[in-house]
Enzyme design. Structure first.
Site, PDB file in Angstrom:
ATOM      1  N   GLU A  74      -3.984   2.017  -7.631  1.00 12.87           N
ATOM      2  CA  GLU A  74      -4.383   3.035  -6.667  1.00 12.87           C
ATOM      3  C   GLU A  74      -3.471   4.252  -6.808  1.00 12.87           C
ATOM      4  OE1 GLU A  74      -6.441   2.371  -2.752  1.00 12.87           O
ATOM      5  OE2 GLU A  74      -4.370   2.455  -2.117  1.00 12.87           O
TER       6      GLU A  74
ATOM      7  N   HIS B 170       0.861  -1.194   0.000  1.00 16.01           N
ATOM      8  CA  HIS B 170       0.000   0.000   0.000  1.00 16.01           C
ATOM      9  C   HIS B 170       0.896   1.243   0.000  1.00 16.01           C
ATOM     10  CE1 HIS B 170      -2.843   3.061   1.213  1.00 16.01           C
ATOM     11  NE2 HIS B 170      -3.804   2.240   0.833  1.00 16.01           N
TER      12      HIS B 170
HETATM   13  P1  PGA Z   1      -9.725   6.065   0.041  1.00 17.60           P
HETATM   14  O1  PGA Z   1      -8.490   5.103   0.408  1.00 17.60           O
HETATM   15  O2  PGA Z   1     -10.856   5.186  -0.417  1.00 17.60           O
HETATM   16  O3  PGA Z   1     -10.039   6.765   1.349  1.00 17.60           O
HETATM   17  O4  PGA Z   1      -9.260   6.978  -1.019  1.00 17.60           O
HETATM   18  C1  PGA Z   1      -8.161   4.013  -0.382  1.00 17.60           C
HETATM   19  C2  PGA Z   1      -6.885   3.373   0.129  1.00 17.60           C
HETATM   20  O5  PGA Z   1      -5.915   4.099   0.397  1.00 17.60           O
HETATM   21  O6  PGA Z   1      -6.795   2.150   0.249  1.00 17.60           O
END
Ligand code: PGA
Length: 268
Positions: A177, A99
């Site tokens: 992401e 992450h």
């Molecule tokens: P968010 O976070 O949905 O608050 O943007 C996603 C994540 O960082 O896993």
């Protein structure tokens, strides 16, 4: 889309009491059980995994459990760490690795992410590998796009998946992401479904180079970053993602249940 859409709740370092965590679990479990067309995974802080594991950890529970991170060895003198084997023994079926908050705040390099990914697979956990660029694509002085996304994502995939053989790659879930689109960073600039789709295509192309086209097509690619009940269908249906990773919006039971129902309705 490959099979049922995956909806993953990343609670990060929330909520602050066990009671709140239990309430959130129960609310989600009750509603998720009614939506057959999706697979729901909750990633709570380690400390809250034990109790729900007794309720939710069974292989046929509707809601699956995951760790938000893990160490790369099974046991030993590593103060503060939690091993993939411990997560597996507690009933987890998945674990997030790489992450961006781990990469940024804890200096996790691609080499570390790669070790964790291998350890997760060894413990028979499905890794949820997060990749994505820090900054929104910019342009150079000639107006040419710098294409930050493809440079960063290709490098992360190559390094993070090093030595993961073809037999295991299908078990890895790739989350695109973009760091700039995470709700705590975004300031209202979410990634458009169109850009998410382009990134997913790029990820599949990179996986095709690393493995093969048939294998690349079998890997689940999901989207994360400011997902809520309003935009979730745009990512899953519009952008053809295999699911979503939800941070902030997963801490509100009503909102997260709406996300589950909205995605469930797509399959009807
Ligand atoms: P968010 O976070 O949905 O608050 O943007 C996603 C994540 O960082 O896993």
């Amino acid at each position: 889309m490959n099979q049922k859409p995956l909806i993953i709740a990343n609670w990060k370092m929330n909520p602050s009491t066990q009671k709140q965590a239990e309430h959130l679990f129960e609310a989600i479990e009750n509603e998720a059980a009614k939506v057959k067309e999706v697979e729901v995974v909750i990633c709570p802080p380690f400390i809250y995994l034990n109790k729900p594991a007794t309720i939710l950890g069974s292989p046929d529970s509707k809601v699956k459990l995951a760790g938000q991170d893990c160490f790369w060895l099974e046991e030993g003198a590593y103060t503060g760490e939690v091993s993939p084997l411990m997560l597996k023994n507690l009933g987890c079926q998945y674990v997030i690795v790489g992450h961006s908050e781990r990469r940024r705040h804890f200096q996790e390099t691609d080499e570390i992410v790669n070790r964790k990914l291998k350890a997760a697979l060894k413990a028979r956990l499905r890794p949820i590998l997060c990749v994505g660029e820090e900054a929104r694509d910019a342009f150079n002085s000639n107006g040419q796009p710098l294409n930050e996304m493809s440079l960063v994502v290709a490098e992360q995939l190559e390094k993070d998946l090093r030595d993961i053989n073809a037999a295991r790659i299908r078990e890895v879930i790739i989350t695109y992401e973009p760091v700039w689109a995470i709700s705590t960073e975004a300031n209202g600039t979410a990634c458009s479904p169109d850009d998410a789709m382009k990134a997913a295509l790029f990820i599949r192309k990179t996986l095709t180079k690393l493995y093969s086209r048939p294998l690349a097509e079998k890997v689940k690619i999901i989207y994360g970053g400011s997902v809520d009940s309003q935009n979730t269908v745009d990512y899953v249906k519009g952008a053809n993602m295999d699911g979503v990773l939800v941070g902030g919006a997963s801490l509100n039971a009503t909102e997260f249940i709406k996300i589950i129902k909205n995605i469930g309705d797509i399959g009807k």
